[in-house]
Design an enzyme around this catalytic site. Structure first.
Site, PDB file in Angstrom:
ATOM      1  N   ASP A 136      -6.991  -2.690   4.790  1.00 40.50           N
ATOM      2  CA  ASP A 136      -6.343  -3.711   3.974  1.00 40.50           C
ATOM      3  C   ASP A 136      -6.525  -5.123   4.531  1.00 40.50           C
ATOM      4  OD1 ASP A 136      -5.256  -1.880   2.117  1.00 40.50           O
ATOM      5  OD2 ASP A 136      -3.694  -1.361   3.549  1.00 40.50           O
ATOM      6  N   ASP A 155      -1.991  -1.447   6.163  1.00 39.44           N
ATOM      7  CA  ASP A 155      -2.095  -0.854   7.492  1.00 39.44           C
ATOM      8  C   ASP A 155      -2.883  -1.718   8.466  1.00 39.44           C
ATOM      9  OD1 ASP A 155      -4.702  -0.551   6.723  1.00 39.44           O
ATOM     10  OD2 ASP A 155      -4.660   1.642   6.622  1.00 39.44           O
ATOM     11  N   ASP A 207       0.845  -1.178   0.000  1.00 40.88           N
ATOM     12  CA  ASP A 207       0.000   0.000   0.000  1.00 40.88           C
ATOM     13  C   ASP A 207       0.888   1.239   0.000  1.00 40.88           C
ATOM     14  OD1 ASP A 207      -2.506   1.239   0.062  1.00 40.88           O
ATOM     15  OD2 ASP A 207      -2.376   1.549   2.222  1.00 40.88           O
TER      16      ASP A 207
END
Length: 642
Positions: A532, A528, A337
């Protein structure tokens, strides 16, 4: 009254208020533990040497009696264990040890039986020592978990309470040297040692209102803390849960060792029987059983894998179990991410765009009011900016959050939505959305878009170096996934050097992308741990970032980075590859040497006594080789923190 002065009052002195922690084993306790570990091996070895002395003195009968006694001491518990396993329909390698010990007694090879007994004790002792050595860092996490906290009372005093009685909103007093019991925000400036949680050995200064993770140590004066999480949901509790699981689960290679042992037993019995039938000498069969006991595969693999778990924990990466460590060592694809991993993760409001006739401050106030309850990093940026600007925030009602899309809530009677925009941007905003590297948060009400807030989150200075290092560990494909606009995502991707980028990615699309990548190669997903979570659960190895991840990922993530940086992950990948290589190497070499010795014994060239000493050497060799996983395997560029 200030914290320091209250802490120093007689009725709440440091001696009374300090949390009680169970005292660890003292010097005599540690000595007893060490003696208990080595006592069986020491005792059996001494008896074997007594028998050697008796044999040299010409008292052969007495020597044989001592050696037979040593053999029986090992045979009886081993036989009970095998019978118990057979009753439960389990068939393991211990049956070889029982047959070897019984065979040695049956053919009068008492010294060989005694050496087998010492060999078994040596294997168990070295395995126990290696296990204790390898899990030392994980056990240290469990042992220092805070058990009590000092809570302020309504009357102005301080009481010591168990951590499970601390509730969100409680005001706590953290004394000098105390371990912070729960996640919270500071009420006074504080100096903290965060090395246990982050792996970084340096003191950190925190101002008033700063977030503090549980598990860190107060390295300065006493300070006040307001709890924002219960103990069970705090950062350190998540780390401890993962540590407990890391010490309890078996890795696939270890389970493979169990299955391999089940195949090895029939092979051993067949070879021993063949040697006996062909030669007519039962001693050959006993010799084959002797050199096949115990199986080095079962000793080497757990030691190497658990050693790897211990090392990555010291590097700031807590891996859930040995299976996850092995998969990490085989990983070829990394999905990461953007926010907080490749970027700094502390976005700031750069500009607020509004519809004609709108007020930028009012748009920011409405957005920040709705976002007050969201854990997302962009939400924190909006709330911080509004408070710094002196804007009065309203507590929202009817708040709902759709992961990856935005937050809905009612503020001052208006239905406000903050997040992504469905459809094309309005004309008043199109010309202002071309600034590269900025994220856009749309603010809408019942009438449609009323504003757009631009947030800047700069790329980490070391992001390119970290991506290059991850690639050097053997990761052949690195993909950045983000919910940002394609232009902002591409700019970051080009700057850090990833192979591919997926923009405007919803949590569902992340899951689909992880599944697609996982079909081609062993895949790691870094996020995180909140939005996610579905993607982390789908990856071969899901890795959650930082304190938020440690709290949110107990059920879905396979590993937690205890710092908000990616470089410890590169260390973990290298250590995982090294530990797995050592495990396979130790098992292969040990099994190869044992099979060769078994063949020589079956041909009659290796008597039971010599075979017992040879197998003892093989076992010690593979265990010492497996212990190499505690050191080495890192490139020179690895951080020196561990």
């Amino acid at each position: 009254m200030g914290v320091q002065s209250q802490a120093s009052e007689p009725e709440h002195g440091p001696g009374e208020c300090l949390p009680e922690h169970p005292a660890g084993p003292g010097r005599s306790g540690r000595h007893n533990l060490r003696w208990g570990l080595w006592a069986p091996l020491t005792g059996l070895t001494a008896l074997v040497l007594v028998g050697v002395g008796l044999r040299l003195a010409g008292r052969t009968g007495a020597a044989d009696l001592v050696w037979a006694g040593v053999t029986l001491v090992a045979l009886l518990p081993a036989a009970v264990s095998v019978l118990r396993d057979l009753w439960r329909r389990r068939f393991g390698v211990d049956v070889i040890a029982v047959l070897a010990l019984g065979g040695a007694l049956g053919v009068g090879e008492y010294l060989a039986g005694a050496v087998i007994a010492v060999m078994l004790a040596t294997g168990r002792t070295l395995e126990a020592y290696a296990q204790r050595r390898a899990t030392r860092d994980l056990r240290a996490l469990l042992e220092r978990a805070p058990r009590t906290a000092r809570r302020r009372t309504p009357e102005g005093g301080v009481e010591v309470v168990p951590v499970d009685r601390v509730a969100v909103g409680d005001r706590l007093l953290v004394g000098p040297g105390d371990v912070v019991a729960v996640d919270g925000v500071t009420e006074e400036p504080a100096t903290l040692d965060e090395s246990v949680v982050t792996g970084e050995s340096r003191l950190v200064e925190k101002g008033v209102g700063a977030a503090v993770a549980s598990g860190v140590v107060n390295a300065g004066a006493a300070f006040g803390l307001r709890a924002t999480e219960s103990a069970a949901r705090s950062t350190y509790a998540g780390i401890v849960r993962l540590a407990e699981e890391a010490t309890a689960r078996k890795a696939p290679t270890v389970r493979l060792a169990d299955r391999y042992a089940a195949a090895f037993v029939p092979f051993t019995l067949l070879l021993a029987g063949l040697g006996w039938v062909v030669s007519g000498d039962v001693v050959r069969a006993v010799a084959v059983l002797v050199v096949a006991t115990p199986c080095p595969l079962l000793l080497a693999t757990p030691i190497a894998i658990v050693s790897g778990l211990s090392r990555v924990a010291r590097r700031g990466v807590l891996v859930r179990d040995g299976g996850s460590l092995e998969l990490l060592g085989r990983a070829r694809t990394l999905l990461v991410d953007k926010t907080g991993t490749l970027t700094v993760g502390r976005p700031r409001v750069a500009e607020t765009l509004v519809a004609p006739g709108g007020d930028p401050d009012e748009v920011l106030r409405l957005a920040a009011s709705v976002e007050q309850l969201s854990p997302h990093v962009l939400a924190a940026a909006l709330v911080d900016q509004a408070r710094e600007g002196g804007l009065r925030l309203t507590m929202p009602t009817e708040v709902t959050e759709e992961a990856g899309r935005g937050v809905h809530g009612r503020v001052d009677g208006r239905r406000i939505r903050v997040g992504q925009l469905a459809g094309e941007p309005p004309p008043w905003a199109r010309t202002r959305l071309t600034e590269p590297g900025q994220s856009v948060v749309w603010v809408t009400d019942e009438t449609g878009p009323i504003g757009a807030i631009l947030l800047a989150d700069p790329v980490r200075p070391d992001a390119r170096r970290v991506v290059d290092r991850l690639r050097a560990t053997g990761l052949t494909r690195i993909v950045m996934v983000t919910g940002d606009r394609p232009d902002a995502a591409r700019r970051v991707a080009e700057e850090v050097g990833v192979d591919d980028v997926v923009a405007h990615c919803t949590p569902q699309e992340k899951v689909a992308r992880v599944q697609a990548e996982a079909e081609r190669a062993v895949t790691v997903m870094v996020g995180d741990g909140v939005n996610d979570a579905p993607a982390l659960a789908q990856a071969h190895v899901g890795v959650a970032m930082g304190a938020t991840g440690a709290t949110a990922s107990a059920d879905v993530a396979d590993a937690v980075l205890t710092v908000d940086r990616l470089d410890p992950l590169a260390d973990a990948v290298e250590i995982a590859r090294y530990a797995r290589r050592i495990a396979v190497q130790s098992a292969t070499v040990g099994m190869g040497l044992a099979v060769c010795a078994m063949a020589v014994a079956a041909l009659g060239y290796l008597p039971p006594v010599a075979g017992a000493f040879l197998q003892e050497g093989i076992d010690v060799l593979v265990i010492l080789n497996a212990l190499r996983a505690l050191h080495g395997g890192l490139r020179a560029t690895a951080s020196p923190s561990a």
